[in-house]
Design a protein around this motif. Structure first.
Motif, PDB file in Angstrom:
ATOM      1  N   PRO A 149     -41.463 -23.611   4.862  1.00  0.00           N
ATOM      2  CA  PRO A 149     -42.279 -24.338   3.864  1.00  0.00           C
ATOM      3  C   PRO A 149     -42.876 -23.434   2.794  1.00  0.00           C
ATOM      4  CG  PRO A 149     -43.427 -24.182   5.969  1.00  0.00           C
ATOM      5  CD  PRO A 149     -42.021 -23.744   6.217  1.00  0.00           C
ATOM      6  N   GLU A 150     -43.120 -22.159   3.130  1.00  0.00           N
ATOM      7  CA  GLU A 150     -43.703 -21.234   2.160  1.00  0.00           C
ATOM      8  C   GLU A 150     -42.749 -20.969   0.990  1.00  0.00           C
ATOM      9  OE1 GLU A 150     -41.175 -18.951   4.934  1.00  0.00           O
ATOM     10  OE2 GLU A 150     -42.731 -20.481   5.221  1.00  0.00           O
ATOM     11  N   ALA A 151     -41.453 -21.148   1.218  1.00  0.00           N
ATOM     12  CA  ALA A 151     -40.468 -20.853   0.175  1.00  0.00           C
ATOM     13  C   ALA A 151     -40.548 -21.828  -0.990  1.00  0.00           C
ATOM     14  CB  ALA A 151     -39.062 -20.858   0.764  1.00  0.00           C
ATOM     15  N   ILE A 152     -40.995 -23.056  -0.735  1.00  0.00           N
ATOM     16  CA  ILE A 152     -41.058 -24.071  -1.794  1.00  0.00           C
ATOM     17  C   ILE A 152     -42.472 -24.636  -1.975  1.00  0.00           C
ATOM     18  CG2 ILE A 152     -38.621 -24.732  -1.667  1.00  0.00           C
ATOM     19  CD1 ILE A 152     -39.431 -27.057   0.144  1.00  0.00           C
ATOM     20  N   ALA A 153     -43.464 -23.930  -1.411  1.00  0.00           N
ATOM     21  CA  ALA A 153     -44.846 -24.437  -1.468  1.00  0.00           C
ATOM     22  C   ALA A 153     -45.344 -24.614  -2.893  1.00  0.00           C
ATOM     23  CB  ALA A 153     -45.772 -23.495  -0.698  1.00  0.00           C
ATOM     24  N   HIS A 154     -44.881 -23.776  -3.833  1.00  0.00           N
ATOM     25  CA  HIS A 154     -45.361 -23.854  -5.209  1.00  0.00           C
ATOM     26  C   HIS A 154     -44.807 -25.063  -5.951  1.00  0.00           C
ATOM     27  CE1 HIS A 154     -41.758 -21.416  -4.926  1.00  0.00           C
ATOM     28  NE2 HIS A 154     -41.517 -21.537  -6.212  1.00  0.00           N
ATOM     29  N   PHE A 155     -43.902 -25.821  -5.332  1.00  0.00           N
ATOM     30  CA  PHE A 155     -43.410 -27.047  -5.951  1.00  0.00           C
ATOM     31  C   PHE A 155     -44.097 -28.291  -5.381  1.00  0.00           C
ATOM     32  CE2 PHE A 155     -39.800 -24.070  -6.311  1.00  0.00           C
ATOM     33  CZ  PHE A 155     -39.619 -24.106  -7.687  1.00  0.00           C
ATOM     34  N   LYS A 156     -45.005 -28.073  -4.434  1.00  0.00           N
ATOM     35  CA  LYS A 156     -45.668 -29.199  -3.780  1.00  0.00           C
ATOM     36  C   LYS A 156     -46.604 -29.916  -4.745  1.00  0.00           C
ATOM     37  CE  LYS A 156     -46.991 -28.418   0.413  1.00  0.00           C
ATOM     38  NZ  LYS A 156     -47.792 -27.975   1.593  1.00  0.00           N
ATOM     39  N   ILE A 157     -46.575 -31.245  -4.699  1.00  0.00           N
ATOM     40  CA  ILE A 157     -47.462 -32.081  -5.519  1.00  0.00           C
ATOM     41  C   ILE A 157     -48.538 -32.655  -4.624  1.00  0.00           C
ATOM     42  CG2 ILE A 157     -47.629 -34.063  -7.071  1.00  0.00           C
ATOM     43  CD1 ILE A 157     -45.915 -31.861  -8.197  1.00  0.00           C
ATOM     44  N   ASN A 158     -49.793 -32.318  -4.916  1.00  0.00           N
ATOM     45  CA  ASN A 158     -50.916 -32.803  -4.097  1.00  0.00           C
ATOM     46  C   ASN A 158     -51.630 -33.965  -4.778  1.00  0.00           C
ATOM     47  OD1 ASN A 158     -50.626 -30.755  -2.055  1.00  0.00           O
ATOM     48  ND2 ASN A 158     -51.516 -29.296  -3.514  1.00  0.00           N
ATOM     49  N   ALA A 162     -28.113 -42.360  -9.125  1.00  0.00           N
ATOM     50  CA  ALA A 162     -28.173 -43.162 -10.351  1.00  0.00           C
ATOM     51  C   ALA A 162     -29.177 -42.565 -11.336  1.00  0.00           C
ATOM     52  CB  ALA A 162     -28.544 -44.603 -10.016  1.00  0.00           C
ATOM     53  N   LEU A 163     -30.323 -42.088 -10.829  1.00  0.00           N
ATOM     54  CA  LEU A 163     -31.337 -41.475 -11.686  1.00  0.00           C
ATOM     55  C   LEU A 163     -30.805 -40.192 -12.322  1.00  0.00           C
ATOM     56  CD1 LEU A 163     -34.509 -42.006  -9.461  1.00  0.00           C
ATOM     57  CD2 LEU A 163     -34.085 -43.043 -11.700  1.00  0.00           C
ATOM     58  N   ARG A 164     -30.122 -39.379 -11.546  1.00  0.00           N
ATOM     59  CA  ARG A 164     -29.540 -38.142 -12.097  1.00  0.00           C
ATOM     60  C   ARG A 164     -28.537 -38.457 -13.198  1.00  0.00           C
ATOM     61  NH1 ARG A 164     -27.850 -34.123  -7.201  1.00  0.00           N
ATOM     62  NH2 ARG A 164     -29.916 -33.774  -6.281  1.00  0.00           N
ATOM     63  N   ASN A 165     -27.722 -39.470 -12.970  1.00  0.00           N
ATOM     64  CA  ASN A 165     -26.712 -39.832 -13.961  1.00  0.00           C
ATOM     65  C   ASN A 165     -27.339 -40.293 -15.272  1.00  0.00           C
ATOM     66  OD1 ASN A 165     -24.612 -39.231 -12.221  1.00  0.00           O
ATOM     67  ND2 ASN A 165     -24.364 -41.335 -11.492  1.00  0.00           N
ATOM     68  N   LYS A 166     -28.595 -40.755 -15.221  1.00  0.00           N
ATOM     69  CA  LYS A 166     -29.317 -41.197 -16.419  1.00  0.00           C
ATOM     70  C   LYS A 166     -30.286 -40.131 -16.918  1.00  0.00           C
ATOM     71  CE  LYS A 166     -27.556 -45.364 -16.602  1.00  0.00           C
ATOM     72  NZ  LYS A 166     -26.700 -45.789 -17.733  1.00  0.00           N
ATOM     73  N   SER A 167     -30.169 -38.901 -16.375  1.00  0.00           N
ATOM     74  CA  SER A 167     -31.044 -37.771 -16.757  1.00  0.00           C
ATOM     75  C   SER A 167     -32.510 -38.099 -16.534  1.00  0.00           C
ATOM     76  CB  SER A 167     -30.802 -37.384 -18.222  1.00  0.00           C
ATOM     77  OG  SER A 167     -29.471 -36.968 -18.420  1.00  0.00           O
ATOM     78  N   CYS A 168     -32.803 -38.710 -15.395  1.00  0.00           N
ATOM     79  CA  CYS A 168     -34.189 -39.034 -15.021  1.00  0.00           C
ATOM     80  C   CYS A 168     -34.611 -38.152 -13.852  1.00  0.00           C
ATOM     81  CB  CYS A 168     -34.310 -40.500 -14.621  1.00  0.00           C
ATOM     82  SG  CYS A 168     -34.000 -41.669 -15.956  1.00  0.00           S
ATOM     83  N   ASN A 169     -35.840 -37.668 -13.892  1.00  0.00           N
ATOM     84  CA  ASN A 169     -36.376 -36.849 -12.818  1.00  0.00           C
ATOM     85  C   ASN A 169     -37.081 -37.716 -11.786  1.00  0.00           C
ATOM     86  OD1 ASN A 169     -35.711 -34.205 -13.958  1.00  0.00           O
ATOM     87  ND2 ASN A 169     -37.211 -34.710 -15.531  1.00  0.00           N
ATOM     88  N   SER A 170     -37.103 -37.259 -10.556  1.00  0.00           N
ATOM     89  CA  SER A 170     -37.813 -37.977  -9.496  1.00  0.00           C
ATOM     90  C   SER A 170     -38.384 -36.979  -8.505  1.00  0.00           C
ATOM     91  CB  SER A 170     -36.875 -38.959  -8.785  1.00  0.00           C
ATOM     92  OG  SER A 170     -35.748 -38.290  -8.260  1.00  0.00           O
ATOM     93  N   PHE A 171     -39.501 -37.351  -7.878  1.00  0.00           N
ATOM     94  CA  PHE A 171     -40.082 -36.492  -6.860  1.00  0.00           C
ATOM     95  C   PHE A 171     -39.223 -36.533  -5.595  1.00  0.00           C
ATOM     96  CE2 PHE A 171     -44.333 -37.496  -9.002  1.00  0.00           C
ATOM     97  CZ  PHE A 171     -44.307 -36.326  -9.718  1.00  0.00           C
ATOM     98  N   ASP A 218     -42.799 -36.516   6.355  1.00  0.00           N
ATOM     99  CA  ASP A 218     -44.218 -36.443   6.719  1.00  0.00           C
ATOM    100  C   ASP A 218     -45.142 -36.781   5.547  1.00  0.00           C
ATOM    101  OD1 ASP A 218     -44.065 -34.230   5.072  1.00  0.00           O
ATOM    102  OD2 ASP A 218     -44.595 -32.758   6.613  1.00  0.00           O
ATOM    103  N   GLY A 219     -44.559 -37.225   4.435  1.00  0.00           N
ATOM    104  CA  GLY A 219     -45.357 -37.625   3.278  1.00  0.00           C
ATOM    105  C   GLY A 219     -45.549 -36.534   2.237  1.00  0.00           C
ATOM    106  N   THR A 220     -45.139 -35.293   2.531  1.00  0.00           N
ATOM    107  CA  THR A 220     -45.232 -34.208   1.547  1.00  0.00           C
ATOM    108  C   THR A 220     -44.312 -34.516   0.369  1.00  0.00           C
ATOM    109  OG1 THR A 220     -45.684 -32.598   3.286  1.00  0.00           O
ATOM    110  CG2 THR A 220     -44.957 -31.732   1.160  1.00  0.00           C
ATOM    111  N   ILE A 221     -44.812 -34.228  -0.834  1.00  0.00           N
ATOM    112  CA  ILE A 221     -44.047 -34.541  -2.043  1.00  0.00           C
ATOM    113  C   ILE A 221     -43.828 -33.263  -2.847  1.00  0.00           C
ATOM    114  CG2 ILE A 221     -44.063 -35.822  -4.227  1.00  0.00           C
ATOM    115  CD1 ILE A 221     -45.817 -37.911  -2.770  1.00  0.00           C
ATOM    116  N   TYR A 222     -42.585 -33.084  -3.310  1.00  0.00           N
ATOM    117  CA  TYR A 222     -42.232 -31.934  -4.134  1.00  0.00           C
ATOM    118  C   TYR A 222     -41.739 -32.395  -5.500  1.00  0.00           C
ATOM    119  CZ  TYR A 222     -42.328 -29.150   0.168  1.00  0.00           C
ATOM    120  OH  TYR A 222     -42.716 -28.517   1.335  1.00  0.00           O
ATOM    121  N   ALA A 223     -42.079 -31.593  -6.513  1.00  0.00           N
ATOM    122  CA  ALA A 223     -41.480 -31.774  -7.835  1.00  0.00           C
ATOM    123  C   ALA A 223     -40.046 -31.267  -7.758  1.00  0.00           C
ATOM    124  CB  ALA A 223     -42.266 -30.990  -8.874  1.00  0.00           C
TER     125      ALA A 223
END
Length: 336
Positions: free
Chosen positions: A177-186, A202-211, A216-221
């Motif tokens: 988890p420490e490897a991607i901790a700086h991408f975590k959205i609190n 489908a979102l990628r094909n439309k150039s849309c970003n998603s979390f 466990d509910g943790t969210i990353y950018a």
């Protein structure tokens, strides 16, 4: 005090960057493509973002990683290359040759996939790359580490949503988890209906970003930086804009410096060419046989060094087109 008369000084920054990038790519065996969304220099930045710089890395293996017996030699060679700082780019997708290619897997999840062959292809689309394999290794690569997640069948025989399945991110989240901790959205929670792999595709094909939401509910950018509406990597777009802003400021200071010297020997109009951005910013005035090496010192000062007669100092050896010799003239100017 009379107002100073500004002389005619010209420079095509973006054109010069494109020419610099074209040369750098050609030297390394790449060729730019015609793309309205990506200038040649941004294609070069896109290429650098997709390449993996050769440097020693600590290799971590996930608990889920299981290498088929027939791929063990190729896998061991790749691990050796990662550990000892060898070039691992031949193991990547042959799409690396396409300088304007937008890698959705890398842009979104920040992950690379490696083929596990043992021989270099001598012809075809994959010429110069390790021979292709159906199962590929998926890994998260940082400056110091290589996190090897798992080996998965890809292509026609592979999982339909391999490139959009967040399971690979879940493995990093659970084991490193420490490897991607700086991408975590609190401070936020997503809908009770998480994005499915099909929806993410489908979102990628439309150039849309998603979390990216973990079980466990943790969210990353987007770990790879995400994409713009034009489908280009957001990180590259921001870095390019910053570079142009920086170069514009440096050019303004350099023009002011040239005007302040009031050198009657200079012939106008002066056309400055940005020749290199390695070890400083080198502007060349071919008409007057002058080079200006511009440095930013301590993030607050701009150092301008002027060289005449086509001579550069010994500590700037990579410009092979110039004679390396003692400095015939140097004038140092500081701007705050």
């Amino acid at each position: 005090m009379k107002n100073m008369v500004l002389m005619d000084i010209r420079c095509d920054l973006e054109g010069d960057l494109d020419r610099f990038a074209e040369h750098q790519m050609k030297v390394n065996g790449y060729k730019s493509s015609k793309n309205d969304n990506l200038s040649v220099f941004r294609q070069y930045m896109n290429l650098l973002n997709r390449e993996i710089p050769p440097k020693p890395r600590t290799v971590f293996l996930s608990r889920e990683l299981n290498c088929p017996n027939d791929l063990v030699p190729g896998f061991n060679s790749l691990v050796d290359a990662l550990t000892n700082g060898k070039n691992v780019n031949p193991y990547l997708s042959s799409n690396l040759k396409l300088t304007s290619y937008s890698d959705g897997f890398l842009n979104d999840f920040g992950l690379h996939h490696f083929h596990l062959g043992t021989e270099i292809c001598s012809k075809g689309k994959s010429k110069g790359f390790i021979n292709r394999t159906g199962p590929v290794l998926i890994a998260y690569i940082t400056e110091q580490s290589a996190y090897l997640i798992g080996i998965y069948e890809h292509g026609r025989k592979g999982a339909k949503y391999l490139w959009v399945d967040k399971t690979v991110i879940e493995i990093i989240h659970n084991q490193w988890p420490e490897a991607i901790a700086h991408f975590k959205i609190n401070g936020i929670s997503l809908s009770q209906y998480p994005i499915t792999p099909e929806q993410r595709k489908a979102l990628r094909n439309k150039s849309c970003n998603s979390f990216i939401e973990m079980s466990d509910g943790t969210i990353y950018a987007p770990i790879g930086g995400g994409v713009t509406a034009a489908g280009t990597n957001t990180k590259i777009t921001i870095e390019f804009d910053r570079l142009i802003t920086k170069l514009t400021i440096l050019l303004e200071k350099l023009c002011s410096y040239i005007n302040l010297t009031r050198d009657y020997r200079l012939r106008y109009p002066i056309t400055l060419t940005l020749s290199s951005i390695i070890n400083g910013y080198l502007f060349i005035d071919k008409h007057n046989h002058i080079q200006y090496l511009v440095h930013i010192v301590n993030d607050v000062e701009i150092l301008i060094i002027k060289y005449t007669n086509g001579v550069l100092p010994d500590y700037y050896p990579h410009m092979k087109s110039f004679q390396v010799n003692s400095i015939t003239e140097s004038i140092i100017a500081f701007y705050r």
